[in-house]
Enzyme design. Structure first.
Site, short mmCIF file in Angstrom:
data_model
loop_
_atom_site.label_atom_id
_atom_site.label_comp_id
_atom_site.label_asym_id
_atom_site.label_seq_id
_atom_site.Cartn_x
_atom_site.Cartn_y
_atom_site.Cartn_z
N LEU A 136 1.02 -1.28 0.07
CA LEU A 136 -0.11 0.14 -0.12
C LEU A 136 0.87 1.22 0.04
O LEU A 136 0.21 2.48 -0.07
CB LEU A 136 -0.95 -0.01 1.16
CG LEU A 136 -1.95 -1.08 1.18
CD1 LEU A 136 -2.65 -1.26 2.56
CD2 LEU A 136 -3.00 -0.93 0.19
N SER A 137 2.18 1.07 0.10
CA SER A 137 3.02 2.18 0.06
C SER A 137 2.89 3.37 -1.15
O SER A 137 2.88 4.32 -0.93
CB SER A 137 4.59 1.78 0.22
OG SER A 137 4.70 1.19 1.39
N LYS A 179 15.43 -6.95 3.76
CA LYS A 179 15.72 -6.08 4.88
C LYS A 179 16.97 -6.32 5.17
O LYS A 179 17.66 -5.51 5.86
CB LYS A 179 14.32 -5.93 5.76
CG LYS A 179 13.06 -5.27 5.47
CD LYS A 179 12.29 -5.15 6.49
CE LYS A 179 10.86 -4.58 5.98
NZ LYS A 179 9.99 -4.16 6.87
N ASP A 222 10.43 1.27 10.89
CA ASP A 222 9.45 0.41 11.58
C ASP A 222 9.39 0.54 13.08
O ASP A 222 8.25 0.50 13.64
CB ASP A 222 9.58 -1.00 11.37
CG ASP A 222 9.39 -1.34 9.97
OD1 ASP A 222 8.60 -0.84 9.13
OD2 ASP A 222 9.88 -2.27 9.12
N ALA A 228 8.93 -8.80 12.13
CA ALA A 228 8.29 -7.54 13.01
C ALA A 228 8.56 -7.28 14.44
O ALA A 228 8.63 -6.26 15.01
CB ALA A 228 7.02 -7.55 12.74
N LEU A 270 -0.44 -5.71 14.84
CA LEU A 270 0.30 -5.28 13.75
C LEU A 270 -0.24 -5.35 12.19
O LEU A 270 -0.25 -4.72 11.34
CB LEU A 270 1.68 -5.71 13.49
CG LEU A 270 2.62 -5.50 14.70
CD1 LEU A 270 3.98 -5.60 14.07
CD2 LEU A 270 2.53 -4.27 15.40
P1 NAP Z 1 7.48 -13.21 9.85
O1 NAP Z 1 8.86 -12.77 10.08
O2 NAP Z 1 7.12 -14.44 8.99
O3 NAP Z 1 7.21 -13.64 11.66
C1 NAP Z 1 5.69 -14.00 11.94
C2 NAP Z 1 5.96 -14.90 13.31
O4 NAP Z 1 4.75 -15.37 13.49
C3 NAP Z 1 6.94 -15.94 13.27
O5 NAP Z 1 7.53 -16.00 14.74
C4 NAP Z 1 6.08 -17.32 12.95
O6 NAP Z 1 6.39 -18.50 13.63
C5 NAP Z 1 4.87 -16.77 13.83
N1 NAP Z 1 3.58 -17.38 13.55
C6 NAP Z 1 3.09 -17.69 12.08
N2 NAP Z 1 2.09 -18.39 11.99
C7 NAP Z 1 1.77 -18.58 13.15
C8 NAP Z 1 0.51 -19.42 13.81
N3 NAP Z 1 -0.47 -19.90 12.95
N4 NAP Z 1 0.49 -19.44 15.23
C9 NAP Z 1 1.56 -18.89 15.81
N5 NAP Z 1 2.69 -18.23 15.28
C10 NAP Z 1 2.75 -17.94 13.95
O7 NAP Z 1 6.45 -12.23 9.75
P2 NAP Z 1 6.70 -10.62 10.07
O8 NAP Z 1 7.47 -9.83 8.93
O9 NAP Z 1 7.16 -10.51 11.48
O10 NAP Z 1 5.10 -10.03 9.92
C11 NAP Z 1 4.16 -10.48 11.03
C12 NAP Z 1 2.86 -10.03 10.78
O11 NAP Z 1 3.03 -8.20 11.27
C13 NAP Z 1 2.31 -9.79 9.49
O12 NAP Z 1 0.88 -9.91 9.48
C14 NAP Z 1 2.58 -8.37 8.81
O13 NAP Z 1 1.68 -7.98 7.66
C15 NAP Z 1 2.45 -7.56 9.90
N6 NAP Z 1 3.49 -6.24 9.91
C16 NAP Z 1 2.52 -5.11 10.09
C17 NAP Z 1 3.13 -3.96 9.86
C18 NAP Z 1 2.68 -2.75 10.06
O14 NAP Z 1 3.18 -1.62 9.48
N7 NAP Z 1 1.38 -2.56 10.64
C19 NAP Z 1 4.83 -3.89 9.77
C20 NAP Z 1 5.45 -5.32 9.53
C21 NAP Z 1 4.57 -6.28 9.78
P3 NAP Z 1 6.93 -19.55 12.53
O15 NAP Z 1 8.47 -19.03 12.26
O16 NAP Z 1 7.06 -20.82 13.26
O17 NAP Z 1 6.11 -19.50 11.38
#
Ligand code: NAP
Length: 287
Positions: A20-21, A70, A107, A133, A230
């Site tokens: 969406l950026s 990143k 972030d 995140a 988030l």
């Molecule tokens: P990521 O690096 O893939 O990390 C996700 C984390 O959640 C990992 O620890 C993963 O564990 C865990 N997870 C995944 N599925 C799960 C489940 N069913 N039950 C429990 N834990 C689970 O992703 P990320 O980059 O951190 O992003 C995470 C979320 O934050 C996304 O929804 C993203 O859209 C949101 N976000 C929002 C913003 C914003 O500006 N609002 C910014 C950054 C991120 P495993 O390694 O075991 O899969």
């Protein structure tokens, strides 16, 4: 109007079509009257070095970097800000006076934005998930002087890596989601932040109604706790609706999304500011 003088800022990642950026940033550039456009460029891993180095040579004024690059762009920057070094992730680049890339991370500041006026020093926070995140969120809670930060994860490996990264911060602890201290921690928490993707909009299943770690995990939650998800699509998520019914203050991911964008824009333009509503109104049609 785009003319032969117009320059550009680009988002580099793979994939980028969900981003969406471009919507937020183009609305902000227009508001400021800048002769600048924002475009999203998908890039393969093997082309990353060539693409980032080539963009230095043409009329590109800055970049956003998203998944999965990143960490990979560190090598391509001549200088990196302390916050990006600490959380080992760069999401914004601009050219320095030597026409080399200077990298930072917006972030952490974006995450803090909706919390900064809530008077949170010495509070107890819980972070769900140990992915990319979570690093920004941990650093954000450290910056806000939380006295205790507990990361709850299902993934022992990534949890241990995260703990290594913050090993000098004694207030940061990691727990697996099967740990029996969790009910007490949830009951006492001042803030719980969901960084797992559980609750994100999906096309064709009922994951939209699921809570992170299941409903039982949340049974000791009480109304004094602030719950911050988030995820920005949907906003609010099933988790935030559930917590709202319990009387909690809730914060959705759109605020962080917009605030990190405002901070990137300020980095590229050496301090220009745009009202939050300019980006938020532009996004309304897309969320
Ligand atoms: P990521 O690096 O893939 O990390 C996700 C984390 O959640 C990992 O620890 C993963 O564990 C865990 N997870 C995944 N599925 C799960 C489940 N069913 N039950 C429990 N834990 C689970 O992703 P990320 O980059 O951190 O992003 C995470 C979320 O934050 C996304 O929804 C993203 O859209 C949101 N976000 C929002 C913003 C914003 O500006 N609002 C910014 C950054 C991120 P495993 O390694 O075991 O899969």
């Amino acid at each position: 109007m785009i003319t032969s003088k117009t320059s550009f800022i680009a988002l580099i990642g793979n994939p980028v079509t969900h981003s969406l950026s471009p919507i937020m940033q183009n609305a902000a550039f227009q508001y400021l009257g800048l002769d600048l456009i924002y475009i999203a460029i998908p890039c393969k891993d093997e082309d990353l070095r060539l693409v980032i180095n080539s963009l230095k040579k043409i009329n590109c004024k800055g970049l956003n970097i998203t998944i999965p690059y990143k960490e990979k762009v560190f090598d391509l920057c001549a200088e990196v800000t302390p916050v990006a070094k600490t959380i080992k992730a760069i999401n914004t680049l601009k050219l320095n006076s030597n026409q080399e890339w200077s990298g930072t991370n917006t972030d952490v500041g974006g995450f803090i934005y909706p919390l900064k006026d809530l008077n949170l020093p010495n509070k107890e926070g819980i972070i769900l998930g140990s992915g990319g995140a979570a690093r920004s969120v941990i650093q954000g809670l450290i910056n806000l002087n939380f006295s205790k930060v507990t990361i709850i994860s299902r993934n022992e490996k990534s949890l241990n890596e995260l703990m290594k990264n913050f090993k000098n911060q004694s207030q940061v602890k990691g727990l697996l989601n099967s740990d029996d201290q969790i009910n007490n921690l949830i009951e006492e928490a001042d803030l719980i932040v969901n960084t797992t993707p559980v609750g994100m909009k999906k096309e064709s299943n009922n994951a939209n109604n699921v809570l992170p770690y299941g409903e039982n995990f949340w049974k000791s939650l009480n109304s004094k706790t602030i719950v911050y998800d988030l995820i920005y699509n949907p906003a609010p998520t099933a988790l935030l609706k559930y917590c709202d019914k319990k009387g909690c203050r809730t914060i959705d991911g759109t605020q962080m999304l917009i605030a990190q964008g405002l901070k990137s824009l300020s980095f590229w333009t050496n301090g220009l500011e745009v009202p939050f509503e300019i980006m938020s109104n532009a996004l309304k049609k897309y969320l």
